[in-house]
Design a protein around this motif. Structure first.
Motif, PDB file in Angstrom:
ATOM      1  N   LEU A   1       3.268  -0.098  -4.057  1.00  0.00           N
ATOM      2  CA  LEU A   1       3.989   0.247  -2.832  1.00  0.00           C
ATOM      3  C   LEU A   1       3.010   0.706  -1.753  1.00  0.00           C
ATOM      4  O   LEU A   1       1.827   0.918  -1.993  1.00  0.00           O
ATOM      5  CB  LEU A   1       5.016   1.347  -3.112  1.00  0.00           C
ATOM      6  N   GLY A   2       3.545   0.845  -0.533  1.00  0.00           N
ATOM      7  CA  GLY A   2       2.739   1.310   0.589  1.00  0.00           C
ATOM      8  C   GLY A   2       2.137   0.163   1.371  1.00  0.00           C
ATOM      9  O   GLY A   2       2.759  -0.888   1.555  1.00  0.00           O
ATOM     10  N   GLU A   3       0.923   0.361   1.811  1.00  0.00           N
ATOM     11  CA  GLU A   3       0.214  -0.629   2.617  1.00  0.00           C
ATOM     12  C   GLU A   3      -0.241  -1.803   1.762  1.00  0.00           C
ATOM     13  O   GLU A   3      -0.649  -1.615   0.613  1.00  0.00           O
ATOM     14  CB  GLU A   3      -1.013   0.038   3.244  1.00  0.00           C
ATOM     15  N   HIS A   4      -0.214  -3.004   2.331  1.00  0.00           N
ATOM     16  CA  HIS A   4      -0.880  -4.126   1.674  1.00  0.00           C
ATOM     17  C   HIS A   4      -2.356  -4.030   2.043  1.00  0.00           C
ATOM     18  O   HIS A   4      -2.855  -4.687   2.950  1.00  0.00           O
ATOM     19  CB  HIS A   4      -0.296  -5.459   2.150  1.00  0.00           C
ATOM     20  N   GLY A   5      -3.047  -3.168   1.337  1.00  0.00           N
ATOM     21  CA  GLY A   5      -4.446  -2.892   1.642  1.00  0.00           C
ATOM     22  C   GLY A   5      -4.978  -1.856   0.680  1.00  0.00           C
ATOM     23  O   GLY A   5      -4.389  -1.582  -0.381  1.00  0.00           O
ATOM     24  N   ALA A   6      -6.057  -1.217   1.053  1.00  0.00           N
ATOM     25  CA  ALA A   6      -6.772  -0.324   0.141  1.00  0.00           C
ATOM     26  C   ALA A   6      -5.981   0.919  -0.225  1.00  0.00           C
ATOM     27  O   ALA A   6      -6.245   1.546  -1.258  1.00  0.00           O
ATOM     28  CB  ALA A   6      -8.115   0.073   0.754  1.00  0.00           C
ATOM     29  N   THR A   7      -5.005   1.331   0.598  1.00  0.00           N
ATOM     30  CA  THR A   7      -4.263   2.567   0.319  1.00  0.00           C
ATOM     31  C   THR A   7      -2.986   2.341  -0.479  1.00  0.00           C
ATOM     32  O   THR A   7      -2.244   3.297  -0.719  1.00  0.00           O
ATOM     33  CB  THR A   7      -3.918   3.307   1.628  1.00  0.00           C
ATOM     34  N   GLN A   8      -2.709   1.108  -0.880  1.00  0.00           N
ATOM     35  CA  GLN A   8      -1.528   0.863  -1.713  1.00  0.00           C
ATOM     36  C   GLN A   8      -1.665   1.637  -3.013  1.00  0.00           C
ATOM     37  O   GLN A   8      -2.760   2.014  -3.427  1.00  0.00           O
ATOM     38  CB  GLN A   8      -1.389  -0.625  -2.006  1.00  0.00           C
ATOM     39  N   PHE A   9      -0.534   1.863  -3.700  1.00  0.00           N
ATOM     40  CA  PHE A   9      -0.577   2.648  -4.936  1.00  0.00           C
ATOM     41  C   PHE A   9       0.441   2.112  -5.931  1.00  0.00           C
ATOM     42  O   PHE A   9       1.451   1.505  -5.569  1.00  0.00           O
ATOM     43  CB  PHE A   9      -0.302   4.130  -4.652  1.00  0.00           C
ATOM     44  N   ALA A  10       0.155   2.337  -7.205  1.00  0.00           N
ATOM     45  CA  ALA A  10       1.055   1.941  -8.283  1.00  0.00           C
ATOM     46  C   ALA A  10       2.145   2.989  -8.435  1.00  0.00           C
ATOM     47  O   ALA A  10       1.860   4.187  -8.531  1.00  0.00           O
ATOM     48  CB  ALA A  10       0.279   1.787  -9.589  1.00  0.00           C
ATOM     49  N   CYS A  11       3.382   2.538  -8.479  1.00  0.00           N
ATOM     50  CA  CYS A  11       4.519   3.442  -8.669  1.00  0.00           C
ATOM     51  C   CYS A  11       4.746   3.596 -10.176  1.00  0.00           C
ATOM     52  O   CYS A  11       5.687   3.040 -10.750  1.00  0.00           O
ATOM     53  CB  CYS A  11       5.745   2.868  -7.966  1.00  0.00           C
ATOM     54  N   TRP A  12       3.872   4.361 -10.805  1.00  0.00           N
ATOM     55  CA  TRP A  12       3.896   4.507 -12.263  1.00  0.00           C
ATOM     56  C   TRP A  12       5.193   5.133 -12.755  1.00  0.00           C
ATOM     57  O   TRP A  12       5.658   4.835 -13.865  1.00  0.00           O
ATOM     58  CB  TRP A  12       2.715   5.347 -12.729  1.00  0.00           C
ATOM     59  N   SER A  13       5.797   5.989 -11.972  1.00  0.00           N
ATOM     60  CA  SER A  13       6.999   6.690 -12.432  1.00  0.00           C
ATOM     61  C   SER A  13       8.167   5.754 -12.678  1.00  0.00           C
ATOM     62  O   SER A  13       9.116   6.117 -13.387  1.00  0.00           O
ATOM     63  CB  SER A  13       7.405   7.770 -11.413  1.00  0.00           C
ATOM     64  N   GLN A  14       8.118   4.547 -12.099  1.00  0.00           N
ATOM     65  CA  GLN A  14       9.226   3.608 -12.235  1.00  0.00           C
ATOM     66  C   GLN A  14       8.899   2.421 -13.139  1.00  0.00           C
ATOM     67  O   GLN A  14       9.716   1.509 -13.281  1.00  0.00           O
ATOM     68  CB  GLN A  14       9.628   3.088 -10.842  1.00  0.00           C
TER      69      GLN A  14
END
Length: 323
Positions: A182-195
């Motif tokens: 989720l987040g930016e399509h770029g370096a700051t995107q992150f994995a939504c591990w909780s889901q």
């Protein structure tokens, strides 16, 4: 949608050409109207003619007939399309990161966004050009389009990469893995591990029940999903197949009115307190574009990562005068 599904594509480089090919092979479009910029330091008019010829030649091997038309720089000719795909970029500028194309893609988009707005385009935009979230925001702001009819491919591809690495590590088929970047399509995107879930069963439960199989190196897998595109870039200086298929998937969801849940870039209107920019969350995509947001309940660190993504997008918007 009308009985004839018409899709316009702007930019027939690596990605745009593959989008056209994928739409043909999957039988998604009945008509393809293709545009490219013919001026500047590259003779894109010859490239466009070549792609039209090659695509037309391949029709003999397709099960679905498609009308293919070269529209040159006549962007207004795309006004009646059901969907317009923006793939206008210069991939070599993104050799280090997706921000590398920032000024090129936004300058280029200023050439066709107002034209399509004045021509009365009322279909759905699917924009691929990077930085994806910035360009999606620009299309909405500069063209005055309904924001739900502007969709950035966003983290759809990154989410597919995430599911792939989770499948590789666990042996569970990726189609049975529920997971999003989720987040930016770029370096700051992150994995939504909780889901993250496997066949609907949360990863947290599986970690307790089968630790040998499901205790994963989370930072390494998240980084593999985030950096996957640069494996392709390192070897051939572009990404083309996967991102083109991600765009084609969005087009299919729109023209088939699927109501499919896909991670893509859409307008933030109070999501986690963010607004006025495009960023990726799971969205319900159908005939009218983004029909609803399926906003997950993020953990505190995940919310912080989401805000960091939005801050970076906002910084880039400021660099090109869009805030």
């Amino acid at each position: 949608m009308g009985t004839c599904v018409s899709v316009g594509i702007i930019g027939l480089g690596h990605v745009g050409a593959h989008v056209a090919n994928s739409l043909m092979l999957q039988g998604i479009a009945d008509e393809l109207l293709l545009c490219d910029i013919a001026s500047g330091d590259e003779d894109n008019s010859r490239k466009l003619a070549a792609e039209v010829q090659d695509l037309s030649d391949s029709l003999a091997f397709c099960s679905h007939n498609v009308r293919i038309e070269s529209c040159g720089e006549d962007y207004a000719a795309l006004a009646s399309c059901d969907v317009v795909v923006n793939a206008a970029g210069k991939v070599r500028l993104a050799a280090q990161d997706r921000d590398g194309e920032l000024f090129y893609t936004t300058d280029t988009a200023r050439r066709f966004i107002p034209v399509l707005a004045r021509a009365g385009f009322s279909g759905v935009w699917v924009t691929v050009a990077n930085p994806c979230d910035v360009v999606a925001t620009q299309i909405w702001k500069l063209g005055g389009f309904d924001p739900r009819r502007v969709i950035g491919t966003g983290t759809q591809l990154d989410s597919a990469r995430f599911r792939h690495v989770l499948s590789r590590e666990t042996g569970i088929d990726q189609h049975s893995v529920g997971a999003y970047m989720l987040g930016e399509h770029g370096a700051t995107q992150f994995a939504c591990w909780s889901q993250v879930n496997f066949g609907g069963k949360p990863l947290a439960e599986l970690e307790r029940e089968e630790p040998a199989r499901f205790s994963l190196d989370r930072p390494a897998l998240e980084d593999a999903a985030r950096r996957g595109g640069y494996v392709a870039m390192a070897g051939k200086m572009c990404t083309e197949y996967a991102v083109a298929n991600a765009a084609a998937r969005l087009v299919r969801a729109v023209v088939s009115n699927e109501h499919a849940v896909l991670a893509c870039s859409t307008l933030m209107d109070g999501v986690y307190g963010e607004e006025g920019l495009f960023c990726s969350v799971p969205c319900v995509v159908g005939g009218s574009g983004v029909e609803a947001l399926m906003v997950p309940d993020l953990t505190g660190p995940e919310q912080a990562a989401f805000h960091a993504s939005c801050a970076h997008i906002r910084e880039n918007l400021g660099r090109v005068g869009l805030v």
